[in-house]
Write a protein that holds these residues in place. Structure first.
Motif, PDB file in Angstrom:
ATOM      1  N   SER A  34       1.001  -1.324  -0.091  1.00  0.00           N
ATOM      2  CA  SER A  34      -0.078  -0.460   0.462  1.00  0.00           C
ATOM      3  C   SER A  34       1.057   1.470   0.251  1.00  0.00           C
ATOM      4  O   SER A  34       2.131   1.210   0.019  1.00  0.00           O
ATOM      5  CB  SER A  34      -1.185   0.132   1.631  1.00  0.00           C
ATOM      6  OG  SER A  34      -1.650  -0.844   0.903  1.00  0.00           O
ATOM      7  N   VAL A  35       0.385   1.940  -0.333  1.00  0.00           N
ATOM      8  CA  VAL A  35       0.916   3.508  -0.289  1.00  0.00           C
ATOM      9  C   VAL A  35      -0.156   4.490   0.450  1.00  0.00           C
ATOM     10  O   VAL A  35      -1.301   4.256   0.379  1.00  0.00           O
ATOM     11  CB  VAL A  35       1.207   4.008  -2.120  1.00  0.00           C
ATOM     12  CG1 VAL A  35       0.910   5.910  -1.680  1.00  0.00           C
ATOM     13  CG2 VAL A  35       2.875   3.354  -2.562  1.00  0.00           C
ATOM     14  N   MET A  36       0.260   5.067   1.311  1.00  0.00           N
ATOM     15  CA  MET A  36      -0.335   6.540   1.397  1.00  0.00           C
ATOM     16  C   MET A  36       0.292   7.585   0.686  1.00  0.00           C
ATOM     17  O   MET A  36       1.611   8.308   1.034  1.00  0.00           O
ATOM     18  CB  MET A  36       0.467   6.948   3.619  1.00  0.00           C
ATOM     19  CG  MET A  36      -0.455   4.840   4.289  1.00  0.00           C
ATOM     20  SD  MET A  36      -2.109   5.134   3.892  1.00  0.00           S
ATOM     21  CE  MET A  36      -2.753   6.461   5.173  1.00  0.00           C
ATOM     22  N   ALA A  37      -0.271   8.718   0.831  1.00  0.00           N
ATOM     23  CA  ALA A  37      -0.489  10.028  -0.060  1.00  0.00           C
ATOM     24  C   ALA A  37      -0.982  11.397   0.876  1.00  0.00           C
ATOM     25  O   ALA A  37      -2.440  11.259   1.221  1.00  0.00           O
ATOM     26  CB  ALA A  37      -0.678   9.820  -1.516  1.00  0.00           C
ATOM     27  N   GLU A  45      -9.418  24.907  -6.911  1.00  0.00           N
ATOM     28  CA  GLU A  45      -8.298  24.561  -8.358  1.00  0.00           C
ATOM     29  C   GLU A  45      -8.626  23.040  -8.055  1.00  0.00           C
ATOM     30  O   GLU A  45      -9.408  22.425  -6.815  1.00  0.00           O
ATOM     31  CB  GLU A  45      -6.777  24.211  -7.239  1.00  0.00           C
ATOM     32  CG  GLU A  45      -5.975  25.955  -7.030  1.00  0.00           C
ATOM     33  CD  GLU A  45      -5.670  26.256  -8.849  1.00  0.00           C
ATOM     34  OE1 GLU A  45      -6.232  27.544  -8.654  1.00  0.00           O
ATOM     35  OE2 GLU A  45      -5.826  25.941  -9.676  1.00  0.00           O
ATOM     36  N   GLU A  46      -7.667  22.208  -8.378  1.00  0.00           N
ATOM     37  CA  GLU A  46      -7.957  20.253  -8.529  1.00  0.00           C
ATOM     38  C   GLU A  46      -6.677  20.640  -7.497  1.00  0.00           C
ATOM     39  O   GLU A  46      -6.051  20.762  -7.216  1.00  0.00           O
ATOM     40  CB  GLU A  46      -7.971  19.937  -9.787  1.00  0.00           C
ATOM     41  CG  GLU A  46      -8.672  19.735 -11.077  1.00  0.00           C
ATOM     42  CD  GLU A  46      -8.414  19.343 -11.839  1.00  0.00           C
ATOM     43  OE1 GLU A  46      -9.402  19.532 -12.941  1.00  0.00           O
ATOM     44  OE2 GLU A  46      -7.541  18.609 -12.011  1.00  0.00           O
ATOM     45  N   ARG A  47      -7.367  18.964  -6.663  1.00  0.00           N
ATOM     46  CA  ARG A  47      -6.475  18.479  -5.740  1.00  0.00           C
ATOM     47  C   ARG A  47      -5.682  17.316  -6.354  1.00  0.00           C
ATOM     48  O   ARG A  47      -5.077  17.570  -7.345  1.00  0.00           O
ATOM     49  CB  ARG A  47      -7.431  17.093  -5.812  1.00  0.00           C
ATOM     50  CG  ARG A  47      -6.727  16.152  -4.024  1.00  0.00           C
ATOM     51  CD  ARG A  47      -7.687  15.181  -4.095  1.00  0.00           C
ATOM     52  NE  ARG A  47      -8.274  16.020  -3.055  1.00  0.00           N
ATOM     53  CZ  ARG A  47      -9.816  14.997  -1.716  1.00  0.00           C
ATOM     54  NH1 ARG A  47      -9.827  13.780  -2.496  1.00  0.00           N
ATOM     55  NH2 ARG A  47     -10.747  15.889  -1.415  1.00  0.00           N
ATOM     56  N   GLU A  48      -3.943  18.410  -6.365  1.00  0.00           N
ATOM     57  CA  GLU A  48      -3.352  17.983  -6.426  1.00  0.00           C
ATOM     58  C   GLU A  48      -2.076  17.351  -5.709  1.00  0.00           C
ATOM     59  O   GLU A  48      -2.706  17.250  -3.996  1.00  0.00           O
ATOM     60  CB  GLU A  48      -2.412  18.972  -6.809  1.00  0.00           C
ATOM     61  CG  GLU A  48      -2.262  19.798  -5.355  1.00  0.00           C
ATOM     62  CD  GLU A  48      -0.688  21.178  -6.454  1.00  0.00           C
ATOM     63  OE1 GLU A  48      -0.319  21.124  -7.089  1.00  0.00           O
ATOM     64  OE2 GLU A  48      -0.903  21.858  -5.181  1.00  0.00           O
ATOM     65  N   PHE A  49      -1.130  15.540  -6.243  1.00  0.00           N
ATOM     66  CA  PHE A  49      -0.400  15.182  -5.336  1.00  0.00           C
ATOM     67  C   PHE A  49       0.679  15.876  -4.136  1.00  0.00           C
ATOM     68  O   PHE A  49       1.408  16.981  -4.356  1.00  0.00           O
ATOM     69  CB  PHE A  49       0.209  14.014  -6.031  1.00  0.00           C
ATOM     70  CG  PHE A  49       1.748  13.560  -5.544  1.00  0.00           C
ATOM     71  CD1 PHE A  49       2.546  13.982  -5.640  1.00  0.00           C
ATOM     72  CD2 PHE A  49       1.592  12.303  -4.179  1.00  0.00           C
ATOM     73  CE1 PHE A  49       3.853  12.240  -4.385  1.00  0.00           C
ATOM     74  CE2 PHE A  49       2.132  11.340  -4.043  1.00  0.00           C
ATOM     75  CZ  PHE A  49       3.630  12.191  -4.203  1.00  0.00           C
ATOM     76  N   VAL A  50       0.779  15.891  -3.282  1.00  0.00           N
ATOM     77  CA  VAL A  50       1.586  16.608  -2.512  1.00  0.00           C
ATOM     78  C   VAL A  50       3.061  15.409  -2.415  1.00  0.00           C
ATOM     79  O   VAL A  50       4.371  16.385  -2.390  1.00  0.00           O
ATOM     80  CB  VAL A  50       1.240  17.152  -1.579  1.00  0.00           C
ATOM     81  CG1 VAL A  50       2.549  17.090   0.106  1.00  0.00           C
ATOM     82  CG2 VAL A  50      -0.027  18.069  -1.491  1.00  0.00           C
ATOM     83  N   ALA A  51       2.841  14.132  -1.367  1.00  0.00           N
ATOM     84  CA  ALA A  51       3.609  13.296  -1.290  1.00  0.00           C
ATOM     85  C   ALA A  51       3.021  12.256  -0.956  1.00  0.00           C
ATOM     86  O   ALA A  51       2.090  11.950  -0.572  1.00  0.00           O
ATOM     87  CB  ALA A  51       4.495  14.213  -0.280  1.00  0.00           C
ATOM     88  N   ALA A  52       3.998  11.179  -1.350  1.00  0.00           N
ATOM     89  CA  ALA A  52       3.830   9.903  -1.053  1.00  0.00           C
ATOM     90  C   ALA A  52       4.657   8.636   0.162  1.00  0.00           C
ATOM     91  O   ALA A  52       5.957   9.447  -0.430  1.00  0.00           O
ATOM     92  CB  ALA A  52       2.925   9.210  -2.026  1.00  0.00           C
ATOM     93  N   ALA A  99      -4.871  10.181   1.879  1.00  0.00           N
ATOM     94  CA  ALA A  99      -5.458   9.035   1.279  1.00  0.00           C
ATOM     95  C   ALA A  99      -4.769   7.925   1.300  1.00  0.00           C
ATOM     96  O   ALA A  99      -2.970   7.532   1.451  1.00  0.00           O
ATOM     97  CB  ALA A  99      -5.195   9.226  -0.451  1.00  0.00           C
ATOM     98  N   LEU A 100      -4.741   6.251   0.672  1.00  0.00           N
ATOM     99  CA  LEU A 100      -4.859   5.017   0.441  1.00  0.00           C
ATOM    100  C   LEU A 100      -4.592   4.713  -0.407  1.00  0.00           C
ATOM    101  O   LEU A 100      -6.038   4.352  -0.456  1.00  0.00           O
ATOM    102  CB  LEU A 100      -4.849   4.135   1.873  1.00  0.00           C
ATOM    103  CG  LEU A 100      -4.894   3.231   2.065  1.00  0.00           C
ATOM    104  CD1 LEU A 100      -2.998   3.073   2.268  1.00  0.00           C
ATOM    105  CD2 LEU A 100      -5.487   2.123   2.808  1.00  0.00           C
ATOM    106  N   ASN A 101      -3.572   3.741  -1.111  1.00  0.00           N
ATOM    107  CA  ASN A 101      -4.034   3.106  -2.372  1.00  0.00           C
ATOM    108  C   ASN A 101      -3.010   2.072  -2.238  1.00  0.00           C
ATOM    109  O   ASN A 101      -2.427   1.541  -1.790  1.00  0.00           O
ATOM    110  CB  ASN A 101      -3.314   4.319  -4.058  1.00  0.00           C
ATOM    111  CG  ASN A 101      -3.812   3.257  -4.663  1.00  0.00           C
ATOM    112  OD1 ASN A 101      -3.886   2.308  -4.355  1.00  0.00           O
ATOM    113  ND2 ASN A 101      -2.623   3.623  -5.421  1.00  0.00           N
ATOM    114  N   ARG A 102      -4.422   1.139  -2.185  1.00  0.00           N
ATOM    115  CA  ARG A 102      -3.442  -0.588  -1.811  1.00  0.00           C
ATOM    116  C   ARG A 102      -3.340  -1.139  -2.693  1.00  0.00           C
ATOM    117  O   ARG A 102      -2.528  -2.554  -3.146  1.00  0.00           O
ATOM    118  CB  ARG A 102      -5.134  -1.511  -1.314  1.00  0.00           C
ATOM    119  CG  ARG A 102      -5.884  -0.988  -0.347  1.00  0.00           C
ATOM    120  CD  ARG A 102      -6.629  -2.202   0.345  1.00  0.00           C
ATOM    121  NE  ARG A 102      -6.436  -1.931   1.348  1.00  0.00           N
ATOM    122  CZ  ARG A 102      -8.132  -2.434   2.374  1.00  0.00           C
ATOM    123  NH1 ARG A 102      -9.221  -3.843   1.219  1.00  0.00           N
ATOM    124  NH2 ARG A 102      -8.001  -2.218   3.572  1.00  0.00           N
TER     125      ARG A 102
END
Length: 125
Positions: A34-37, A45-52, A99-102
């Motif tokens: 899994s990855v936590m981000a 604005e749109e949701r943007e990636f910060v860190a994972a 957020a969590l991505n399995r």
């Protein structure tokens, strides 16, 4: 089931630091794949990636806008993920969500399965 709760947001001045925490309640366990981000969304604005961070090996990934200023870390024993934010700028103002991505690493919000409710970070100049 996974329940994510963020904390640590607030109003700070330019150049200040802030530490966000995401606490995960999981029925079962968080798999090493899994990855936590952290993502953020500013008004209009749109949701943007910060860190994972990869849950198992701990590899870290950052958006260019925060590289060198933000640090993501995890505590696998307590099921928490922190985002240490230093040298904050007005453009860092946003609602920050974990957020969590399995399935693994992804930079798109739509790939993430579970989300927290978000915490507001406001950087005042």
């Amino acid at each position: 089931q996974v329940h994510l709760v963020e904390s640590g947001g607030g109003v700070v001045q330019v150049g200040d630091s802030l530490r966000l925490t995401c606490a995960a309640s999981v029925s079962g366990r968080i798999y090493s794949s899994s990855v936590m981000a952290w993502f953020r969304q500013a008004p209009g604005e749109e949701r943007e990636f910060v860190a994972a961070i990869r849950w198992g090996v701990g590899n870290r990934y950052y958006a260019d806008a925060v590289k060198g200023r933000f640090t993501i870390s995890r505590n696998t024993g307590e099921n928490t993920v922190d985002l240490q934010m230093n040298s904050l700028k007005p453009e860092d103002t946003a609602v920050y969500s974990c957020a969590l991505n399995r399935q693994g690493l992804a930079y798109s919000a739509k790939e993430y399965d579970y989300w927290g409710q978000g915490t507001q970070v406001t950087v005042s100049s």
